[in-house]
Design a protein around this motif. Sequence first.
Motif, PDB file in Angstrom:
ATOM      1  N   ARG A 244      -8.457   9.795  -6.932  1.00 62.97           N
ATOM      2  CA  ARG A 244      -7.098   9.950  -7.640  1.00 62.97           C
ATOM      3  C   ARG A 244      -6.892   9.140  -8.917  1.00 62.97           C
ATOM      4  NH1 ARG A 244      -2.509  10.182  -3.462  1.00 62.97           N
ATOM      5  NH2 ARG A 244      -2.914   8.143  -3.728  1.00 62.97           N
ATOM      6  N   SER A 245      -7.282   7.836  -8.256  1.00 61.25           N
ATOM      7  CA  SER A 245      -7.067   6.728  -9.433  1.00 61.25           C
ATOM      8  C   SER A 245      -7.936   5.558  -9.079  1.00 61.25           C
ATOM      9  CB  SER A 245      -5.803   6.177  -9.446  1.00 61.25           C
ATOM     10  OG  SER A 245      -5.145   5.656  -8.297  1.00 61.25           O
ATOM     11  N   VAL A 246      -7.858   4.566  -9.685  1.00 62.88           N
ATOM     12  CA  VAL A 246      -8.570   3.380  -9.355  1.00 62.88           C
ATOM     13  C   VAL A 246      -7.913   2.855  -8.163  1.00 62.88           C
ATOM     14  CG1 VAL A 246      -9.214   1.173 -10.271  1.00 62.88           C
ATOM     15  CG2 VAL A 246      -8.933   3.008 -11.706  1.00 62.88           C
ATOM     16  N   ALA A 247      -6.881   2.976  -7.554  1.00 60.97           N
ATOM     17  CA  ALA A 247      -6.262   2.563  -6.517  1.00 60.97           C
ATOM     18  C   ALA A 247      -6.925   2.858  -5.362  1.00 60.97           C
ATOM     19  CB  ALA A 247      -4.954   3.063  -6.348  1.00 60.97           C
ATOM     20  N   ASP A 248      -7.691   4.269  -5.254  1.00 62.96           N
ATOM     21  CA  ASP A 248      -8.574   4.588  -4.295  1.00 62.96           C
ATOM     22  C   ASP A 248      -9.932   3.848  -3.865  1.00 62.96           C
ATOM     23  OD1 ASP A 248      -6.785   6.739  -3.454  1.00 62.96           O
ATOM     24  OD2 ASP A 248      -7.739   8.088  -4.898  1.00 62.96           O
ATOM     25  N   ARG A 250     -12.462   0.282  -3.819  1.00 63.60           N
ATOM     26  CA  ARG A 250     -12.291  -1.245  -3.365  1.00 63.60           C
ATOM     27  C   ARG A 250     -13.787  -1.827  -3.945  1.00 63.60           C
ATOM     28  NH1 ARG A 250      -8.033  -0.345  -2.847  1.00 63.60           N
ATOM     29  NH2 ARG A 250      -6.832  -0.615  -0.917  1.00 63.60           N
TER      30      ARG A 250
ATOM     31  N   ILE B 502      -2.312  -0.978  -5.610  1.00 61.66           N
ATOM     32  CA  ILE B 502      -3.430  -1.444  -5.321  1.00 61.66           C
ATOM     33  C   ILE B 502      -3.426  -2.489  -4.289  1.00 61.66           C
ATOM     34  CG2 ILE B 502      -5.784  -2.296  -6.216  1.00 61.66           C
ATOM     35  CD1 ILE B 502      -4.887  -0.961  -8.720  1.00 61.66           C
ATOM     36  N   VAL B 505      -8.512  -6.417  -1.654  1.00 62.76           N
ATOM     37  CA  VAL B 505      -9.221  -6.673  -0.621  1.00 62.76           C
ATOM     38  C   VAL B 505      -9.417  -8.202  -0.485  1.00 62.76           C
ATOM     39  CG1 VAL B 505     -11.048  -5.452   0.687  1.00 62.76           C
ATOM     40  CG2 VAL B 505     -10.769  -5.131  -1.422  1.00 62.76           C
TER      41      VAL B 505
END
Lengths: 309, 514
Positions: A244-248, A250, B502, B505
């Motif tokens: 959905r976005s860069v937030a998804d 890691r 966000i 990590v």
Amino acid sequence: MKRRDFFKTSATLGVAALTFDKLQAAIETKTMMKETVSDMVAVMGGEPAQLLDMALKEMGGIRKYVKKGQSVVIKPNIGWDKRPDFAANTNPELIKALVEHCIRAGAGKVTVFDHTCDNWQKCYENSGIRKAAEAAGATVVPANDEVYYREVKLPQARILKSAKIHQALLEADVWFNVPVLKNHGGAQMSIAMKNYMGIVWDRTYFHANNLQQCIADICTLPKKPALNIVDAYRCMRKNGPQGRSVADTRVLKTLIVSKDIVAADTAAIGLFNQVQPMDIKKVGHIANGEKLKLGTQNIDKLNVKRIKI
Amino acid sequence: MKFNTLKTIRLTLALLFFTPLLLYFCDFTNILPPLLHGLAHIQLVPAIMLGSVGILTALFLLTVLFGRIYCSVICPLGVLQDIIAWFAGRSRKKNGKKRRFAYAKPQTALRYSLLVACVLFLIFGITAPVLYLDPYSNFGRIAVNLFRPLAMEGNNLINWIALKFNNYGFYHVTIYTITGLSLTIAAVALTVVALTAFLRGRLFCNAVCPVGSLLGIISKFSVFRIVLDPSKCTSCGRCEKACKSQCIDSKEKTADTSRCVACFNCLNKCKSDGIAYRFALPFSRKQELHDNPHTSRRSFLLTGVGAMATLPFIPAWAKTATADRTKLTPITPPGSKSLTHFKKHCTACHLCITHCPQQILKPAGFNFGWEYAFKPHLTFYESAFCNYECTVCSEICPNGAIKRLTAEEKSVTQIGIARFDIERCVVYSDRTSCGACSEHCPTRAVKMEPYEGALTLPRVYDELCIGCGGCESICPVRPVKAINIQAVDVHQTAKKEQDEQIEEVDGDRLDFGF
């Protein structure tokens, strides 16, 4: 020359001569001799090109897989019209580095394609893969039309008895399977095995006829990739396969390389579990693949090299 | 024969306008610069539909100054007729005979009745008469449905040859966006236009075409015009034979400027300097003012009676057109605001059909009612749906039927909503994983939610859905899919799912995990 070496060489030559038409066997013989080569390499903590350099070195060097003049296919995941930081597609820098390795090894031609889900031209552009691959000297070819595909029988498969495969891959001497590590709404995870769906024309059949079995079935394609190179530089943690976005995503800065596709996927899920829980049993195609003798989930049995930069 | 400067200029300009527009209509690869759609914008009917005062004023001034230059230079169907007639003329020459024209009486009643009909229907928001008669839209349909497939198949042939040599420089294209009906209407239009052009020159432009008729009214008063000089003219008929508008009457020594398309073919035919394109005040000559007074009065009356006769029916037709609620509602392109807006403004030139990168815009049949016939609607099939941020159709529509959208606006423009039918879904019926619909959803409107064991089942969140058809296109269920887009009559703004924070990590804690 020592007597022992002489015997060794003669034996090797003998074996090689006997199975000359089966180059694969010869390579395996050589692998057995060189005990330094691992079954799987995982490298962590570097940039994509750096990770690949280290991993290939551990796997015996690119020349072990690509011979002078051979035609090579690189199959990344370019499924979606997304920017590289969405981790919906394979990292373009990794693809660029791999193309460079192949060309340095003397590959006659390096071809890159994927049967995309979104509009293929947009995917090729916005993933950054066309630009990266072409800059390194590869040819990026379309896979958007049935004319590029040819029917191949899959005798070992359970359900998917045949499939239309992209002719560039069928004609290539060597191919590399270069997926990105992703969560996936339907298949639960999309890694090396799931990446095979991009060499196939009719994927609707997969969805209509037990997706998890069909994914394992397509991996029985007799022409196996020289290496499965799992891009986990940036992984898609959830909302896959598009995100959905860069937030998804890691950033894991990791690369997992293995000839064993089941082991590669198993290891990748182990890595993935540190950022998002995912029960490997839910990812049915991995167990199905093991049943079809495509590889092992038992990584401890393998010679695995773990490197932190 | 004298060198015909004006004709050379006219020919050059015509080709400069025509060629890029033709190519633009056939450009299935979207490689031509998008600014070429300007050539569609300057057409008269699109300018009227869009309500572009600037373009209309410019075209009015052009005509009032120089006559119907528009018909010879700007109008692609006009130029197409000239090209067809030229080819036909060449083949005839071989037989020793050259095609000659002769003066013909104007089809005043017919042309003005059709014009009045077009105008009246438009006032009531019905585009059908214009759709069938507008030269630009007809040209578009001819190019898109007849010429573009040829270009595509030519490309495929080249691609096929290239593939034999392992060359992937081209790519194969499959033609999805042509229907039997759209092919037929284009073929009929081309045949009619070609035949009339071949036999009667610009008869179509002077008897049928509403644009020709409208400009003809203005060009009656044009400042520069073809004038025969009675003192020099010998009524030899050379100019008359060259006039494809059949508007020069050499016996009467007059030229009907309302039918003259300013092609200048006549200018160098005269041996006695008796014809010229020059400044002349309208009605400065007796013949023109009183050009057959009886016929013009009769025509006027006929036109009036004809128009009056249709008038009472129009509101009724308009009512059936808007109230035509069959179960099927077409999905209109993003930017078209609503079914009503789109129906009122689209004249089916099919430019968007050529340029849709996904080939999902398809000309409709009569299944959505006669008012929607030939207009594009969205269809979804294997791997073809409306690209999330694609705004191509909205950028090129010359009629304003599809209003311009930014990528941002497009990504929340709801043109339909996905409807999920659990009974058909393979997860429900076969108890297997699928999730193809959710996978393809760019807005996360289709979510996979826990079902049984490891199985997940799709669920649609209406407020997030934009109706792009990603889900429908990939659903493996046949023949009727388990998830389908239902059009919304008035386009809405969908919600956007909020992004999460966000979480970084902790790189140090990260290990291989296996």
